[in-house]
Design a protein around this motif. Structure first.
Motif, PDB file in Angstrom:
ATOM      1  N   GLN A   1       0.835  -1.204   0.000  1.00  0.00           N
ATOM      2  CA  GLN A   1       0.000   0.000   0.000  1.00  0.00           C
ATOM      3  C   GLN A   1       0.870   1.254   0.000  1.00  0.00           C
ATOM      4  O   GLN A   1       0.620   2.195  -0.761  1.00  0.00           O
ATOM      5  CB  GLN A   1      -0.913   0.028   1.226  1.00  0.00           C
ATOM      6  CG  GLN A   1      -2.004  -1.000   1.219  1.00  0.00           C
ATOM      7  CD  GLN A   1      -2.752  -1.049   2.554  1.00  0.00           C
ATOM      8  OE1 GLN A   1      -2.310  -0.500   3.560  1.00  0.00           O
ATOM      9  NE2 GLN A   1      -3.887  -1.732   2.559  1.00  0.00           N
TER      10      GLN A   1
ATOM     11  N   ARG B   1       2.499   1.809  -3.402  1.00  0.00           N
ATOM     12  CA  ARG B   1       1.561   2.372  -4.384  1.00  0.00           C
ATOM     13  C   ARG B   1       1.390   3.876  -4.151  1.00  0.00           C
ATOM     14  O   ARG B   1       1.355   4.658  -5.097  1.00  0.00           O
ATOM     15  CB  ARG B   1       0.210   1.655  -4.321  1.00  0.00           C
ATOM     16  CG  ARG B   1       0.226   0.283  -4.986  1.00  0.00           C
ATOM     17  CD  ARG B   1      -1.173  -0.293  -5.162  1.00  0.00           C
ATOM     18  NE  ARG B   1      -1.882  -0.499  -3.911  1.00  0.00           N
ATOM     19  CZ  ARG B   1      -1.828  -1.613  -3.179  1.00  0.00           C
ATOM     20  NH1 ARG B   1      -1.098  -2.626  -3.571  1.00  0.00           N
ATOM     21  NH2 ARG B   1      -2.518  -1.714  -2.062  1.00  0.00           N
ATOM     22  N   MET B   2       1.297   4.283  -2.883  1.00  0.00           N
ATOM     23  CA  MET B   2       1.163   5.712  -2.570  1.00  0.00           C
ATOM     24  C   MET B   2       2.405   6.484  -2.999  1.00  0.00           C
ATOM     25  O   MET B   2       2.293   7.592  -3.546  1.00  0.00           O
ATOM     26  CB  MET B   2       0.909   5.908  -1.081  1.00  0.00           C
ATOM     27  CG  MET B   2      -0.477   5.538  -0.641  1.00  0.00           C
ATOM     28  SD  MET B   2      -0.700   5.943   1.093  1.00  0.00           S
ATOM     29  CE  MET B   2      -1.151   4.369   1.746  1.00  0.00           C
TER      30      MET B   2
ATOM     31  N   CYS C   1       2.300   6.914  -6.735  1.00  0.00           N
ATOM     32  CA  CYS C   1       1.323   7.936  -7.111  1.00  0.00           C
ATOM     33  C   CYS C   1       1.870   9.334  -6.833  1.00  0.00           C
ATOM     34  O   CYS C   1       1.709  10.250  -7.657  1.00  0.00           O
ATOM     35  CB  CYS C   1       0.005   7.729  -6.371  1.00  0.00           C
ATOM     36  SG  CYS C   1      -0.937   6.303  -6.942  1.00  0.00           S
ATOM     37  N   ALA C   2       2.513   9.506  -5.701  1.00  0.00           N
ATOM     38  CA  ALA C   2       3.103  10.805  -5.363  1.00  0.00           C
ATOM     39  C   ALA C   2       4.193  11.175  -6.371  1.00  0.00           C
ATOM     40  O   ALA C   2       4.268  12.328  -6.820  1.00  0.00           O
ATOM     41  CB  ALA C   2       3.661  10.783  -3.949  1.00  0.00           C
TER      42      ALA C   2
END
Length: 70
Positions: free
Chosen positions: A33, A36-37, A40-41
């Motif tokens: 998780q 993935r963050m 994305c950032a």
């Protein structure tokens, strides 16, 4: 992966998990998780830097829309 009170990274308020398959599975899911963050950032930063002024304006507009009560 062992932690001791005198370790550099020791934090008294840290949550400790038992050595178990369930703990490793949980930590694996949490890392996935977080990864993935982070991706994305990084994508957001890349997009923003590609054309800073207009993209920053779009981002600000979206931010303001998200703050409005519905």
């Amino acid at each position: 992966m062992d932690e001791y009170a005198d370790d550099y990274y020791y934090q008294p308020d840290r949550t400790f998990l038992p050595w178990s398959k369930a703990s490793i599975d949980l930590l694996t899911r949490k890392w996935q998780q977080a990864n993935r963050m982070l991706n994305c950032a990084a994508n957001l930063i890349d997009w923003l830097e590609a054309d800073l002024k207009p993209h920053a304006q779009i981002l600000l507009k979206l931010w303001k829309q998200a703050l409005k009560p519905r």
